[in-house]
Design an enzyme around this catalytic site. Sequence first.
Site, PDB file in Angstrom:
ATOM      1  N   GLU A 224       5.704  -7.289   5.388  1.00  0.00           N
ATOM      2  CA  GLU A 224       4.258  -7.285   5.658  1.00  0.00           C
ATOM      3  C   GLU A 224       3.760  -5.877   5.945  1.00  0.00           C
ATOM      4  OE1 GLU A 224       0.577  -7.481   8.172  1.00  0.00           O
ATOM      5  OE2 GLU A 224       2.538  -6.620   8.628  1.00  0.00           O
ATOM      6  N   HIS A 333       2.478  -0.625  17.044  1.00  0.00           N
ATOM      7  CA  HIS A 333       3.355   0.196  16.205  1.00  0.00           C
ATOM      8  C   HIS A 333       4.014   1.325  16.999  1.00  0.00           C
ATOM      9  CE1 HIS A 333       1.641  -1.037  11.987  1.00  0.00           C
ATOM     10  NE2 HIS A 333       1.928  -2.066  12.773  1.00  0.00           N
TER      11      HIS A 333
END
Length: 374
Positions: A224, A333
């Site tokens: 993804e 992230h």
Amino acid sequence: MTESNPQNSVLPSVMKHLQALVEATGPSGSEEDVVQLVVKAARPHADTINVDAFGNVIAVRHAAQAGARRCIISAHMDEVGFRVYKIGADGFLRLEKLGGLDDRILPAQRVWIRTDSGERLLGIIGTKSAHLLGDADRANVVPYASLYVDIGARSQQEVLDMGVAVGDPVGFVGSLTELGRQTGRYTAHALDDRAGCAVLLTLLERFHETPPPVTLVLVFSVQEEVGLRGVSALARHLQADVALALDMTAADDTPEFSGPHLQLGAGPTVKMMDASTQAHPAIRRGLLGAARKRGIAVQREVLKGIGTDAGALQYLGQGVPTGAVSVVNRYTHSPVEVLDSRDLEGAVALLEGFLHDLPDLDLRFVALEEKSSD
């Protein structure tokens, strides 16, 4: 089986799965260890389970009624990370990025290098010692192409003798840990989107004894973070009446921002739009209605700087009503992502409620007036 009840907490199940899942190293394209964990957890509760050529895990729990609607919900297994790009003569490794990583946060991070044998070796992304910094060093962000990983080797041959090779996956080190004391807020790398996977596994467990009201197709997707590649392959042949993505989204409730749009602990979000999807109006209505009916706190999400598996799932067949639910996440992230466990619990309740309402949900984009017979 009954619908979610505040007194019947799903949180222990979600946290158990999440604790296990974040321990695995699985950057995009190297999700094998995560696949093993997901299959082991899902198999006792699914009617069928398989892993496709891409590595996507597809777990199906059939409705009791033939001809029931079919709902796909996808959460991705991969994490942002790296691959070994080069092994220098000096024994230091150079990296290539996988996914949207911020160069500012990379120096001085601990990482795992996973070899072909499955062994994980500890490394450190090097940085200049503070005593050796010049003024230019303090003012500049080191680009990732200039960074290196130190695994303690003195030469290229020592690296090779450890089993490290060009192309090996590299991911951040970390375990699920609660912040403070009894805050219900947890930090780890790869919460995006192992938390979504943990929610889906718990949702599947909720239908262990009694079938769901619709056929439930749970997709634990790969790649993804590098362009929705796993579900893009599935979208070519899977069929469904409704598709949802379950992912993380970025909180802006820290001191750098004023007037937060998305906050930890304020409930899961119902996606309105992002860079990959304009949520279908019937799905928005259905999710918001399920939340109102059950008193589940939710947030409306409008965030152009993000995309989810919904961006690929909306192209199923000739197009399918598609939306997304997100769990709010600070420091996305990074190795220190943070979520609120109440939002995970709310996500399970919201999805379960939506599934119970789905058999009677009007899935039309718009209700047209009937043509007059006059």
